[in-house]
Design an enzyme around this catalytic site. Structure first.
Site, PDB file in Angstrom:
ATOM      1  N   GLU A  76       0.817  -1.218   0.000  1.00  0.00           N
ATOM      2  CA  GLU A  76       0.000   0.000   0.000  1.00  0.00           C
ATOM      3  C   GLU A  76       0.848   1.265   0.000  1.00  0.00           C
ATOM      4  OE1 GLU A  76      -3.342   2.539   0.300  1.00  0.00           O
ATOM      5  OE2 GLU A  76      -3.173   0.430  -0.260  1.00  0.00           O
ATOM      6  N   ASP A  77       1.905   1.278   0.822  1.00  0.00           N
ATOM      7  CA  ASP A  77       2.606   2.538   1.087  1.00  0.00           C
ATOM      8  C   ASP A  77       4.033   2.607   0.551  1.00  0.00           C
ATOM      9  OD1 ASP A  77       0.399   3.569   2.476  1.00  0.00           O
ATOM     10  OD2 ASP A  77       0.974   2.511   4.295  1.00  0.00           O
TER      11      ASP A  77
END
Length: 739
Positions: A76-77
């Site tokens: 996700e990051d």
């Protein structure tokens, strides 16, 4: 921030055969990927997945779950990919990390539908592997612990979501400690004033009662030792949110709560639980009605314990919980204790699932079944929230099967808890052998027998009575299915008569071949569309017989019978002549659809002025509503002259055994004097008619004009009532509206 070797040591302390290499790779990979990223607090971002992993080590989870916790934000990051994680850590861990990533991408609190959809995804992912839930809850717990630096609006939003979904979900999964901490953290951000007030009051009470708590701990430990029972006795204070919610639920003050202080007694065996209970009751007086045996009847989240409340040495009420160490671990860690691995080897990709012996698994399975039944997202969210929040009562079937239900549940909920078919065919119930209303609130220990009738369907009003989401969803589905059947049956009758009037033969098989042309998926969809007026029967006829032409004439009056044909109206300068439709006089055609009333199995309603048996009637197909019935003399029919396809030939199908009244509207001009209205009402009642509604339309010094909506048996009954009213001195004029 915890170092790499410290994390490995923590896991090794409870799992000596751990795969150290896996943890080391995950630690280094996650730290490198998150690099210089910062959280809102300014702390290194990597501290978050590391703390999530630490929370899970406290639950004694395996190294694969800890690795997923370390990696859960990488896709996700960071620039990490699923393919890369698969290569380094195995396909199963990659699948879990990606599953958690997909859950994060939806803003849970943006819209109700999005929240519901995310909850669907979460539960489906949990069903595939329980580790998704464990990591998700640990992730939420650490986020709640570090919520302070967020903007106030975001804090409130996340806290409310935690209170609505994650805290009760942790409770349903048996993870009581996590639930309590999530609730208290969320409570602090959703109602700070109440939180601070209760914390302050609890501290005052705790300081005052410290001596009594120590005294009870010491006294009970000594008495149990004398009886040969080695026990661990610990006093505790109720959590702030638990105190607040009980005060709200029961409308009590803090001083009135009986279980602010409680004691947990942990003994070696189940037998010693009951022996300890006896010693407690012999030592201090028991409070009647406060004993609960969750060992013989566990809660739905597998919680097992004995609960009792006694009057302590200082005359204060004290709650006691008595359990074994194994029961205590389930109460603390819930599903984390029940996680079973298909592969007992060191394979980090082994799939974790809930033991089928656990009640948490049963609840999860039933919830997933609801997903397959196709409820829309909002209904599913409603159901799940209802299931998550409710306390329980335990009832029994006549054969002794235990059914756990939310507090406040009725026999309707009980029937649907047994099986959807039992609920759908329920018409009554017996509670402990006595016939009782199905709206009766059930109590612990009730034996409930459901009375069924084959072919019956649940009244739609039951939806507002039912407490469980399962019952509400099933009632909604049954109502939708019933309406669909009505429209489908009506549509088939309309098509049969349309084809017959045109000298053609209708069959369901022939209709099946036309579905693509008509834009319908199934035969029932097409029939229901005709019944609802969304698909004209002439369109179906033309789709089946493209060469078919309606008969038309150039000159005729609307609704004038000619040679067995009935002219319905004009369109584009032509007059449509449709065979066998409503005639202004005489008997209806043999092809007319039989109408029994609004209670039959068709989607039928009456026009605003009503119709009664004996009237010559016609039907108008109303899109989305079915057929509306009008008397042939109703001026309202003029509005449909240019829509001949919407006219349907109908006839009454009434027998002497029927006990249904029908609507009719009458207008009365009455002398404006005291008692006139009472005399009119008495006359109507004396003739066995019923006033459904009354409105004053004009009032003058000498005459009052009113319109009454009556319910009568038939045309003869209506005419008799009108005759009696005309004979009254207070009535100057009476007539049927649109008659």
């Amino acid at each position: 921030m915890m170092r790499q070797y410290e994390l490995v040591e923590k896991v090794a302390a409870y799992k000596p055969d751990l795969d150290e290499a896996l943890l080391n790779r995950a630690y280094v990979y996650a730290m490198q990927k998150h690099g210089a990223q910062k959280r809102a607090s300014g702390d290194p971002y990597f501290s978050h997945p590391l703390e999530v992993a630490a929370i899970l080590t406290g639950m004694h989870l395996d190294e694969a779950t800890i690795a997923v916790a370390l990696l859960h934000d990488t896709i996700e990051d960071t620039d990490a990919t699923r393919k890369e994680i698969d290569q380094l850590f195995g396909q199963k861990i990659g699948q879990l990390v990606e599953g958690l990533t997909k859950l994060k991408r939806l803003d849970l609190v943006s819209r109700k539908a999005a929240q519901a959809e995310n909850l669907r995804k979460l539960l489906l992912a949990i069903a595939d592997d329980i580790r998704v839930l464990l990591v998700k809850l640990a992730d939420r717990l650490h986020n709640m612990r570090t919520l302070g630096p967020m903007a106030p609006e975001k804090r409130a939003r996340i806290a409310q979501e935690t209170m609505d979904i994650y805290a009760p979900l942790a409770g349903r999964m048996g993870m009581q400690d996590m639930r309590e901490e999530l609730e208290d953290l969320a409570f602090r951000h959703t109602n700070l004033e109440a939180y601070e007030t209760i914390v302050s009051r609890l501290k005052e009470l705790g300081d005052r009662q410290a001596g009594n708590i120590l005294r009870i701990e010491t006294d009970l430990t000594e008495r149990l030792r004398e009886a040969g029972i080695e026990a661990k006795v610990s006093g505790r204070q109720k959590k702030p949110y638990s105190v607040f919610s009980k005060m709200q639920r029961k409308a009590l003050s803090l001083e009135q709560l009986s279980d602010i202080f409680g004691f947990r007694v942990i003994v070696p065996t189940e037998e010693k639980c009951y022996a300890t209970l006896g010693i407690v009751h012999r030592t201090w007086p028991m409070v009647p009605g406060r004993f609960k045996d969750y060992i013989s009847t566990p809660k739905q989240n597998d919680y097992r314990s004995l609960h009792t409340t006694v009057v302590g040495p200082s005359r204060q009420r004290v709650e006691m919980q008595i359990r074994t160490q194994a029961m205590h671990e389930i109460a603390e860690y819930g599903v984390a204790v029940h996680a079973v691995y298909k592969d007992a080897s060191r394979d980090a990709g082994a799939k974790a699932y809930l033991s089928k012996d656990s009640n948490a698994y049963g609840w999860l399975r039933r919830t997933i079944e609801l997903l397959a039944e196709g409820d829309n997202p909002e209904e599913f969210l409603e159901h799940t929230k209802l299931e998550l929040f409710q306390d329980q009562v335990f009832c029994f079937t006549p054969k002794g099967r235990l059914i756990a239900l939310p507090r406040g549940a009725t026999p309707i909920d009980f029937a649907y808890a047994v099986h959807t078919d039992v609920g759908d065919t329920c018409i009554g119930c017996k509670i402990d052998g006595r016939v009782m209303p199905v709206v009766t609130e059930l109590s612990n220990g009730d034996e409930v027998e459901i009375v069924r009738a084959k072919g019956s369907t649940p009244p739609q009003a039951w939806e507002s009575i039912a407490v469980t989401g399962k019952a509400r969803s099933a009632i909604r589905r049954a109502a939708r299915a019933s309406i669909r059947r009505q429209y489908s049956g009506l549509g088939q009758q309309i098509l049969e008569r349309t084809f017959q009037r045109s000298g053609k033969t209708f069959s369901r098989e022939a209709l099946k071949a036309l579905l693509a042309k008509l834009g319908q998926k199934e035969i029932e969809d097409a029939l229901a569309a005709v019944g609802r007026g969304e698909l004209m029967p002439s369109d179906v006829l033309k789709a089946a017989y493209p060469d078919y032409q309606d008969s038309r004439v150039t000159k005729a009056d609307p609704r004038q019978e000619q040679d067995g044909w009935f002219n319905l109206g004009t369109a584009a300068g032509m007059i449509f002549r449709v065979p066998g439709l409503a005639r202004p006089s005489g008997e209806p055609s043999a092809n007319a659809i039989p109408i029994r009333g609004v209670g039959d199995d068709m989607a039928v309603q009456f026009g605003p002025d009503g119709a009664v048996p004996g009237d010559r009637i016609v039907g108008i197909v109303e899109p989305g509503k079915g057929i509306t019935i009008y008397p042939i003399q109703s001026p309202a029919l003029n509005d449909f002259d240019e829509h001949p396809d919407r006219w349907v030939d109908v006839r009454w199908d009434i027998d002497a055994a029927m006990s249904e009244r029908f609507p009719a509207k009458i207008a009365i001009a009455a002398v404006n004097q005291p008692g006139s209205l009472a005399e009119i009402a008495e006359t109507i009642a004396a003739n066995d008619a019923n006033i459904h509604n009354l409105s004053m339309v004009a009032t003058a010094p000498d005459v009052t004009k009113m319109v009454l909506e009556l319910e009568v048996w038939d045309l003869q009954h209506l005419n008799q009532t009108l005759k009696q009213l005309r004979g009254k001195a207070c009535v100057s004029e009476v007539s049927r509206v649109n008659g």
